[in-house]
Motif scaffolding. Sequence first.
Motif, PDB file in Angstrom:
ATOM      1  N   TYR A  57       0.835  -1.200   0.000  1.00 21.87           N
ATOM      2  CA  TYR A  57       0.000   0.000   0.000  1.00 21.87           C
ATOM      3  C   TYR A  57       0.872   1.254   0.000  1.00 21.87           C
ATOM      4  O   TYR A  57       0.607   2.200  -0.740  1.00 21.87           O
ATOM      5  N   LEU A  58       1.915   1.264   0.810  1.00 25.33           N
ATOM      6  CA  LEU A  58       2.817   2.419   0.852  1.00 25.33           C
ATOM      7  C   LEU A  58       3.527   2.630  -0.481  1.00 25.33           C
ATOM      8  O   LEU A  58       3.697   3.764  -0.933  1.00 25.33           O
ATOM      9  N   ILE A  59       3.935   1.541  -1.107  1.00 32.16           N
ATOM     10  CA  ILE A  59       4.594   1.644  -2.411  1.00 32.16           C
ATOM     11  C   ILE A  59       3.636   2.260  -3.432  1.00 32.16           C
ATOM     12  O   ILE A  59       3.999   3.176  -4.173  1.00 32.16           O
ATOM     13  N   LEU A  60       2.400   1.768  -3.452  1.00 33.45           N
ATOM     14  CA  LEU A  60       1.417   2.308  -4.390  1.00 33.45           C
ATOM     15  C   LEU A  60       1.064   3.755  -4.070  1.00 33.45           C
ATOM     16  O   LEU A  60       0.854   4.563  -4.978  1.00 33.45           O
ATOM     17  N   ALA A  61       1.022   4.095  -2.791  1.00 31.94           N
ATOM     18  CA  ALA A  61       0.704   5.479  -2.400  1.00 31.94           C
ATOM     19  C   ALA A  61       1.783   6.444  -2.878  1.00 31.94           C
ATOM     20  O   ALA A  61       1.495   7.588  -3.218  1.00 31.94           O
ATOM     21  N   GLY A  80      14.244  11.428 -13.014  1.00 35.05           N
ATOM     22  CA  GLY A  80      13.267  11.422 -14.102  1.00 35.05           C
ATOM     23  C   GLY A  80      13.308  10.214 -15.012  1.00 35.05           C
ATOM     24  O   GLY A  80      12.750  10.234 -16.104  1.00 35.05           O
ATOM     25  N   VAL A  81      13.947   9.141 -14.583  1.00 31.71           N
ATOM     26  CA  VAL A  81      14.086   7.956 -15.429  1.00 31.71           C
ATOM     27  C   VAL A  81      12.730   7.291 -15.683  1.00 31.71           C
ATOM     28  O   VAL A  81      12.409   6.941 -16.821  1.00 31.71           O
ATOM     29  N   CYS A  82      11.925   7.123 -14.663  1.00 28.63           N
ATOM     30  CA  CYS A  82      10.625   6.467 -14.837  1.00 28.63           C
ATOM     31  C   CYS A  82       9.723   7.280 -15.755  1.00 28.63           C
ATOM     32  O   CYS A  82       9.002   6.714 -16.587  1.00 28.63           O
ATOM     33  N   GLU A  92       1.978   3.799 -18.400  1.00 32.65           N
ATOM     34  CA  GLU A  92       1.612   4.707 -17.314  1.00 32.65           C
ATOM     35  C   GLU A  92       2.761   4.810 -16.314  1.00 32.65           C
ATOM     36  O   GLU A  92       3.328   3.811 -15.890  1.00 32.65           O
ATOM     37  N   VAL A  93       3.071   6.031 -15.956  1.00 33.16           N
ATOM     38  CA  VAL A  93       4.239   6.296 -15.114  1.00 33.16           C
ATOM     39  C   VAL A  93       4.092   5.649 -13.734  1.00 33.16           C
ATOM     40  O   VAL A  93       5.076   5.217 -13.140  1.00 33.16           O
ATOM     41  N   GLY A  94       2.899   5.549 -13.219  1.00 37.06           N
ATOM     42  CA  GLY A  94       2.683   4.890 -11.925  1.00 37.06           C
ATOM     43  C   GLY A  94       3.075   3.432 -11.958  1.00 37.06           C
ATOM     44  O   GLY A  94       3.652   2.902 -11.012  1.00 37.06           O
ATOM     45  N   LEU A  95       2.793   2.763 -13.068  1.00 45.69           N
ATOM     46  CA  LEU A  95       3.179   1.354 -13.205  1.00 45.69           C
ATOM     47  C   LEU A  95       4.690   1.212 -13.331  1.00 45.69           C
ATOM     48  O   LEU A  95       5.277   0.281 -12.774  1.00 45.69           O
ATOM     49  N   VAL A  96       5.317   2.134 -14.050  1.00 44.50           N
ATOM     50  CA  VAL A  96       6.774   2.087 -14.198  1.00 44.50           C
ATOM     51  C   VAL A  96       7.439   2.297 -12.837  1.00 44.50           C
ATOM     52  O   VAL A  96       8.356   1.562 -12.455  1.00 44.50           O
ATOM     53  N   ARG A  97       6.966   3.292 -12.091  1.00 47.95           N
ATOM     54  CA  ARG A  97       7.551   3.560 -10.772  1.00 47.95           C
ATOM     55  C   ARG A  97       7.327   2.404  -9.810  1.00 47.95           C
ATOM     56  O   ARG A  97       8.228   2.015  -9.060  1.00 47.95           O
ATOM     57  N   THR A  98       6.122   1.852  -9.820  1.00 48.71           N
ATOM     58  CA  THR A  98       5.831   0.711  -8.943  1.00 48.71           C
ATOM     59  C   THR A  98       6.710  -0.472  -9.299  1.00 48.71           C
ATOM     60  O   THR A  98       7.265  -1.132  -8.424  1.00 48.71           O
TER      61      THR A  98
END
Length: 138
Positions: A57-61, A80-82, A92-98
């Motif tokens: 949950y924290l990772i997704l937040a 800014g790599v992700c 989607e940048v959220g998926l890349v970061r996760t």
Amino acid sequence: MTSSSSATANYRWTRASDGALAGVCKGLADALGIETWILRVIWLIAVLWFGTGILFYLILAVCLPRVDRLDQALDRKLLGVCARIAKRYRIEVGLVRTGFVLLALITFGVAILGYGLCYFLVPKADESASRSKSAGVF
């Protein structure tokens, strides 16, 4: 409509701005088309099962952008790599970061070296566009 707002108009994996804690469950429930309470029950079971739900949950937040701040979703965070990868491959940048955070945890930090290499290897979106235009001149 600006290019940044059109690039973020199709985001599916986001956090809700009016969620109970950080909006993760509500945002993901909207993306998956299920009731929010179902996802919260699943999260609660994951919390009770060795506490893995808290970490995830924290990772997704941290990684998923909030739905009311999508214009800032591709802002540069750590080098800014992700954001570059998300722009270049239209993910989607959220998926890349996760994915990166999970990979860094699984590899005990070795992925951080790869992240640093990607800073130098992945071109910016405007650089790749200018290279493809100049390649067509010949």
